[in-house]
Enzyme design. Structure first.
Site, PDB file in Angstrom:
ATOM      1  N   GLN A   1      -0.668  -8.738  -2.689  1.00  5.15           N
ATOM      2  CA  GLN A   1       0.804  -9.242  -2.881  1.00  5.15           C
ATOM      3  C   GLN A   1       1.214 -10.394  -2.256  1.00  5.15           C
ATOM      4  O   GLN A   1       2.459 -10.454  -2.322  1.00  5.15           O
ATOM      5  CB  GLN A   1       1.526  -7.882  -2.963  1.00  5.15           C
ATOM      6  CG  GLN A   1       2.066  -7.466  -1.631  1.00  5.15           C
ATOM      7  CD  GLN A   1       2.615  -6.104  -1.319  1.00  5.15           C
ATOM      8  OE1 GLN A   1       1.983  -5.043  -1.742  1.00  5.15           O
ATOM      9  NE2 GLN A   1       3.884  -6.110  -1.232  1.00  5.15           N
TER      10      GLN A   1
ATOM     11  N   SER B   1      14.489  -4.756   7.747  1.00  6.40           N
ATOM     12  CA  SER B   1      13.003  -5.346   6.815  1.00  6.40           C
ATOM     13  C   SER B   1      12.278  -5.660   8.143  1.00  6.40           C
ATOM     14  O   SER B   1      12.641  -5.922   9.063  1.00  6.40           O
ATOM     15  CB  SER B   1      13.547  -6.730   6.099  1.00  6.40           C
ATOM     16  OG  SER B   1      12.294  -7.224   5.922  1.00  6.40           O
ATOM     17  N   SER B   2      10.924  -5.524   7.906  1.00 11.33           N
ATOM     18  CA  SER B   2      10.040  -5.841   8.531  1.00 11.33           C
ATOM     19  C   SER B   2      10.239  -7.142   9.039  1.00 11.33           C
ATOM     20  O   SER B   2       9.773  -7.911  10.235  1.00 11.33           O
ATOM     21  CB  SER B   2       8.743  -5.672   8.343  1.00 11.33           C
ATOM     22  OG  SER B   2       8.645  -3.950   7.918  1.00 11.33           O
ATOM     23  N   ARG B   3      10.550  -8.014   8.006  1.00  8.84           N
ATOM     24  CA  ARG B   3      10.373  -9.648   8.260  1.00  8.84           C
ATOM     25  C   ARG B   3      11.754  -9.997   9.031  1.00  8.84           C
ATOM     26  O   ARG B   3      11.838 -11.142   9.547  1.00  8.84           O
ATOM     27  CB  ARG B   3      10.493 -10.363   7.029  1.00  8.84           C
ATOM     28  CG  ARG B   3       9.608 -10.084   6.129  1.00  8.84           C
ATOM     29  CD  ARG B   3       9.365 -11.053   5.024  1.00  8.84           C
ATOM     30  NE  ARG B   3       8.026 -11.234   4.263  1.00  8.84           N
ATOM     31  CZ  ARG B   3       7.799 -10.301   3.258  1.00  8.84           C
ATOM     32  NH1 ARG B   3       8.313  -9.424   2.933  1.00  8.84           N
ATOM     33  NH2 ARG B   3       6.282 -10.559   2.946  1.00  8.84           N
TER      34      ARG B   3
ATOM     35  N   GLY C   1       3.686  -1.026   6.933  1.00  7.75           N
ATOM     36  CA  GLY C   1       3.603  -0.943   8.345  1.00  7.75           C
ATOM     37  C   GLY C   1       4.669  -1.875   8.900  1.00  7.75           C
ATOM     38  O   GLY C   1       5.762  -2.096   8.055  1.00  7.75           O
TER      39      GLY C   1
ATOM     40  N   HIS D   1      12.013   2.713   6.543  1.00  6.10           N
ATOM     41  CA  HIS D   1      11.040   3.593   6.353  1.00  6.10           C
ATOM     42  C   HIS D   1      11.060   4.763   6.699  1.00  6.10           C
ATOM     43  O   HIS D   1      10.768   5.961   5.920  1.00  6.10           O
ATOM     44  CB  HIS D   1       9.459   2.804   6.922  1.00  6.10           C
ATOM     45  CG  HIS D   1       9.198   1.634   6.384  1.00  6.10           C
ATOM     46  ND1 HIS D   1       9.431   0.410   7.611  1.00  6.10           N
ATOM     47  CD2 HIS D   1       8.791   0.961   5.467  1.00  6.10           C
ATOM     48  CE1 HIS D   1       9.043  -0.581   6.897  1.00  6.10           C
ATOM     49  NE2 HIS D   1       8.783  -0.345   5.538  1.00  6.10           N
TER      50      HIS D   1
HETATM   51  P1  AMP Z   1       7.468  -2.236   2.709  1.00  8.42           P
HETATM   52  O1  AMP Z   1       6.667  -1.742   4.139  1.00  8.42           O
HETATM   53  O2  AMP Z   1       8.351  -3.528   3.076  1.00  8.42           O
HETATM   54  O3  AMP Z   1       6.515  -2.306   1.791  1.00  8.42           O
HETATM   55  O4  AMP Z   1       8.248  -1.088   2.388  1.00  8.42           O
HETATM   56  C1  AMP Z   1       7.942   0.227   2.159  1.00  8.42           C
HETATM   57  C2  AMP Z   1       8.808   0.924   1.363  1.00  8.42           C
HETATM   58  O5  AMP Z   1      10.095   0.985   2.361  1.00  8.42           O
HETATM   59  C3  AMP Z   1       9.371   0.388   0.002  1.00  8.42           C
HETATM   60  O6  AMP Z   1       9.754   1.390  -0.890  1.00  8.42           O
HETATM   61  C4  AMP Z   1      10.830  -0.294   0.432  1.00  8.42           C
HETATM   62  O7  AMP Z   1      11.766  -0.561  -0.621  1.00  8.42           O
HETATM   63  C5  AMP Z   1      11.408   0.551   1.670  1.00  8.42           C
HETATM   64  N1  AMP Z   1      12.260  -0.049   2.427  1.00  8.42           N
HETATM   65  C6  AMP Z   1      12.231  -1.398   3.181  1.00  8.42           C
HETATM   66  N2  AMP Z   1      13.175  -1.628   3.727  1.00  8.42           N
HETATM   67  C7  AMP Z   1      14.066  -0.715   3.377  1.00  8.42           C
HETATM   68  C8  AMP Z   1      15.598  -0.462   3.797  1.00  8.42           C
HETATM   69  N3  AMP Z   1      16.147  -1.140   4.766  1.00  8.42           N
HETATM   70  N4  AMP Z   1      16.221   0.722   3.507  1.00  8.42           N
HETATM   71  C9  AMP Z   1      15.695   1.693   2.613  1.00  8.42           C
HETATM   72  N5  AMP Z   1      14.242   1.328   2.208  1.00  8.42           N
HETATM   73  C10 AMP Z   1      13.673   0.393   2.510  1.00  8.42           C
END
Ligand code: AMP
Length: 284
Positions: free
Chosen positions: A52, A176-178, A22, A28
């Site tokens: 995690q 990044s969500s962060r 999310g 995403h």
């Molecule tokens: P997360 O919500 O952070 O667990 O990410 C979900 C998916 O989105 C994972 O496969 C991540 O590698 C991918 N993802 C997150 N940030 C990026 C980004 N900037 N570019 C491409 N894929 C991303």
């Protein structure tokens, strides 16, 4: 979810799956768009997986803009959203874990003990529930997707793991969500990860193949940023994630850097153009 997914498979359709935690952004959505090109239906999951996160990590403050996420998924025409509660994914008495030996212990795994065990466990569960033909992951989390590929192979999973490129802001910062945690000054400092990776890429285009030289150069760039604290900065084989003596085969330049209290990761994927070729292709 299992019943619905079983039904669409029975209709002979190609099921695509994009797992997320999310707080969705263009990274995403790019995964969903790619999945839409190859699959119908495309199922997205939003599950902020407690297993995690370490006890001192940011689970409690991780952003959860659920309504906004749903709007974004509608805007890219995702076909279904699976958003289970932690109690459904891990009912009382839950006691089975997936652990990929070796690969889970290095780099991210060393700084974040237990992190990858939580990732592989939840990803296997999600793949078992959805049973997609293809599942899409970002190269942003390079070690994570390498582990998932290893798990898929070791456990004879039917899902093909598809890796998609990193989506970045105009100034190079990987989405990044962060990034939402960063204050204005930290946000400016955060571009140092991209600048360090870009400096490494330029050295390689000049013919440098010695990982130590690249690491020293990146340290210099990273240390020029007062708000940055380096966790690791390494050049590793793209398959084993072990250090390399010389850049020849596919490899990753990997960074984990704290900007204030926010820990960011980024990487440069370096692909050998051919088996014995000195020519390199850069994916930044
Ligand atoms: P997360 O919500 O952070 O667990 O990410 C979900 C998916 O989105 C994972 O496969 C991540 O590698 C991918 N993802 C997150 N940030 C990026 C980004 N900037 N570019 C491409 N894929 C991303």
């Amino acid at each position: 979810m299992k019943e619905n997914a079983r039904q669409v498979r029975a209709e002979g359709r190609i099921v695509g799956f994009v797992p997320t935690m999310g707080a969705l952004h263009e990274g995403h959505l790019a995964l969903v768009r790619r999945a839409k090109l190859e699959c119908a239906p495309v199922i997205v999951s939003i599950f902020l997986n407690p297993k995690q996160f370490g006890p001192k990590e940011d689970l409690a403050k991780y952003p959860r803009p659920f309504e906004l996420d749903v709007e974004k998924l509608n805007s890219v025409s995702a076909d279904a959203l699976f958003a289970p509660e932690p109690g459904d994914v891990y009912p009382p008495g839950f006691s089975t874990y997936i652990y990929v030996e070796g690969l889970s212990e290095r780099l991210e795994g060393r700084t974040r003990p237990g992190h990858f065990r939580g990732v592989t466990t939840v990803v296997l569960k999600l793949l078992e529930i959805v049973q997609p033909h293809l599942a899409y992951f970002g190269r942003k989390d390079a070690q994570q997707v390498r582990l998932i590929q290893q798990m898929a192979r070791d456990l004879n999973l039917d899902t093909e793991i598809v890796i998609c490129p990193i989506v970045r802001e105009a100034d190079g910062l990987a989405l990044s969500s962060r990034n939402a945690y960063l204050r204005a000054q930290e946000r400016r400092a955060a571009t140092v990860l991209y600048r360090a990776l870009d400096a490494a890429r330029r050295e390689m285009t000049r013919g440098v193949r010695d990982p130590l030289r690249l690491q020293n150069l990146m340290r210099k760039v990273l240390e020029s940023e007062p708000l940055a604290n380096v966790d690791y900065s390494e050049v590793v084989d793209a398959h084993t994630f072990e250090p390399l003596a010389r850049i020849r085969r596919n490899c990753y330049v990997l960074l984990a850097v704290r900007i204030g209290k926010t820990r960011l990761i980024d990487n440069l994927f370096v692909e050998a153009a051919g088996p014995d070729s000195e020519e390199l292709l850069f994916h930044l």
